[in-house]
Design an enzyme around this catalytic site. Structure first.
Site, PDB file in Angstrom:
ATOM      1  N   SER A  91       0.700  -1.275   0.078  1.00  0.00           N
ATOM      2  CA  SER A  91      -0.269   0.088   0.010  1.00  0.00           C
ATOM      3  C   SER A  91       0.833   1.307   0.057  1.00  0.00           C
ATOM      4  CB  SER A  91      -0.848   0.057   1.311  1.00  0.00           C
ATOM      5  OG  SER A  91      -0.216  -0.271   2.395  1.00  0.00           O
ATOM      6  N   THR A 193      -1.303   3.210   4.334  1.00  0.00           N
ATOM      7  CA  THR A 193      -0.474   4.548   4.185  1.00  0.00           C
ATOM      8  C   THR A 193       0.366   4.423   5.620  1.00  0.00           C
ATOM      9  OG1 THR A 193      -2.378   5.531   3.131  1.00  0.00           O
ATOM     10  CG2 THR A 193      -0.898   6.899   4.328  1.00  0.00           C
ATOM     11  N   THR A 211       1.727   7.056   0.149  1.00  0.00           N
ATOM     12  CA  THR A 211       1.008   5.618  -0.122  1.00  0.00           C
ATOM     13  C   THR A 211       0.528   5.463  -1.608  1.00  0.00           C
ATOM     14  OG1 THR A 211      -1.624   5.071   0.561  1.00  0.00           O
ATOM     15  CG2 THR A 211      -1.507   7.368  -0.419  1.00  0.00           C
ATOM     16  N   ARG A 221      -8.086   8.578  -9.405  1.00  0.00           N
ATOM     17  CA  ARG A 221      -8.447   8.584  -7.756  1.00  0.00           C
ATOM     18  C   ARG A 221      -7.360   9.345  -7.061  1.00  0.00           C
ATOM     19  NH1 ARG A 221      -7.332   6.790  -2.497  1.00  0.00           N
ATOM     20  NH2 ARG A 221      -9.132   6.997  -1.010  1.00  0.00           N
ATOM     21  N   THR A 244      -4.677   7.493   8.301  1.00  0.00           N
ATOM     22  CA  THR A 244      -4.444   6.325   7.489  1.00  0.00           C
ATOM     23  C   THR A 244      -5.991   5.670   7.240  1.00  0.00           C
ATOM     24  OG1 THR A 244      -3.488   4.079   7.155  1.00  0.00           O
ATOM     25  CG2 THR A 244      -4.139   4.764   9.223  1.00  0.00           C
ATOM     26  N   GLY A 245      -6.290   4.945   6.193  1.00  0.00           N
ATOM     27  CA  GLY A 245      -7.604   4.291   6.164  1.00  0.00           C
ATOM     28  C   GLY A 245      -8.068   5.192   4.889  1.00  0.00           C
TER      29      GLY A 245
END
Ligand code: GLY
Length: 334
Positions: A91, A193, A211, A221, A244-245
């Site tokens: 990632s 990330t 990331t 995106r 993060t996420g």
């Protein structure tokens, strides 16, 4: 010194009088007009590094730079580079999972202690995008470069083009293509990330975030990670935060900026991270079951905080000579 003046000075220098996790180094006698009182002087914790997920090597790399007298900016850049070069991490950087068309595109940003910011978005073929972001910040009058322009800029600065899609990531993408179900796949349980914050020996704070974004995203995106105030925000007077996420949810609440502003208003890093997660999960009708967001934060005194929606988020913290992976507290306790 008058007590009022002393308090003003202490607060302006970032030396918290009530910061519980800071180290007590001495007591100073302060004379007020009414009586003689003893006020503790607290030393901010430094050097310090905090980073999302289980990233011991990245944090160790950053900590070594700080222990040798290096700047927080150098520390976060070099720390993030470790994960960008780690092909096993799918990632971030090389080995990151591609977009739905099979292209690995990377996002990164960096902020220094003077409030400067640099970012690159949707960059192909360049592994160390965090360093490209730093070049944008330091060598251009701009703050963001995207896609081909960012890649060309990187090459002009001596970065080498390379294929970022490893055999392992290609295999996963090919498996995904069989059904090609498009829904945000966010890794709730594992590495995502890397966001990193550091305080150097001078007490200056910098941050970085890098990331490959959401796996199998639509081409073009971009998430929160390279966006100032989303994936990262640093104010050297107050502290820093990183995320993060699922970037879309972080961006809708300007999460990292929110956390720093909450700390400015007096919240601890932990309280600020919890409120920022609250802004996401407490929206009416918000179905947060299938996505994760996690935050880390540090204030000027070296107090830290972390909070996520779900279990499994962890962070590495280098503090007082020790580098530990710590499980974050979280909202969804069922
Ligand atoms: N937090 C990474 C992303 O959503 O792109």
């Amino acid at each position: 010194m008058k007590r009022r003046n002393f308090l003003k000075k202490a607060s302006a220098t970032g030396f918290g009088l009530v910061a519980v996790s800071s180290t007590l180094i001495s007591c100073d006698e302060v004379i007020s007009s009414e009586k003689k009182i003893v006020t503790p002087i607290l030393q901010p914790v430094r050097p310090l590094v905090i980073a999302t997920w289980n990233t011991p090597l990245a944090v160790e790399t950053a900590a070594k730079i700080l222990q040798n007298g290096g700047s927080a900016l150098d520390a976060v850049e070099q720390g993030c580079r470790v994960e960008e070069a780690n092909e096993k991490g799918q990632s971030v950087g090389k080995g990151g999972l591609p977009d739905r068309d099979g292209n690995v595109t990377l996002d990164a940003c960096i902020m220094d202690d003077k409030g400067n910011y640099g970012a690159v978005l949707g960059v192909k073929n360049i592994m160390h995008v965090i360093s490209v972001a730093r070049k944008v910040m330091e060598d251009t009058p701009h703050v963001m470069l995207v896609a081909e322009g960012a890649e060309q800029f990187a090459v002009s600065k001596g970065f080498k083009r390379e294929n970022l899609l490893t055999a392992a990531s290609k295999k996963k993408w090919e498996k995904w293509k069989v059904k090609a179900a498009y829904k945000p796949i966010i890794n709730i349980e594992n590495h995502d990330t890397i966001g990193m914050l550091a305080i150097d020996a001078k007490g200056n704070i910098s941050g970085a975030c890098t990331t490959s974004g959401l796996a199998y995203k639509l081409a073009g995106r971009v998430g929160d990670s390279p966006i100032i105030g989303g994936g990262l925000f640093v104010d050297n007077e107050i502290g820093g935060a990183s995320a993060t996420g699922l970037g879309e949810e972080v961006l809708k609440t300007v999460g990292s900026f929110l956390i720093v502003e909450l700390m400015r208003q007096g919240k601890s890093p932990q309280e600020a991270c919890e409120e920022a997660i609250g802004r996401i999960v407490n929206k009416p009708g918000k179905d947060f079951k299938n996505f994760q967001v996690g935050y880390i934060a540090v204030n000027k005194q070296g107090e830290t905080g972390a909070y996520s929606i779900h279990e499994w988020f962890s962070y590495n913290l280098f503090k007082e000579g020790e580098n530990k992976n710590i499980k974050s507290d979280y909202f969804n306790k069922k």
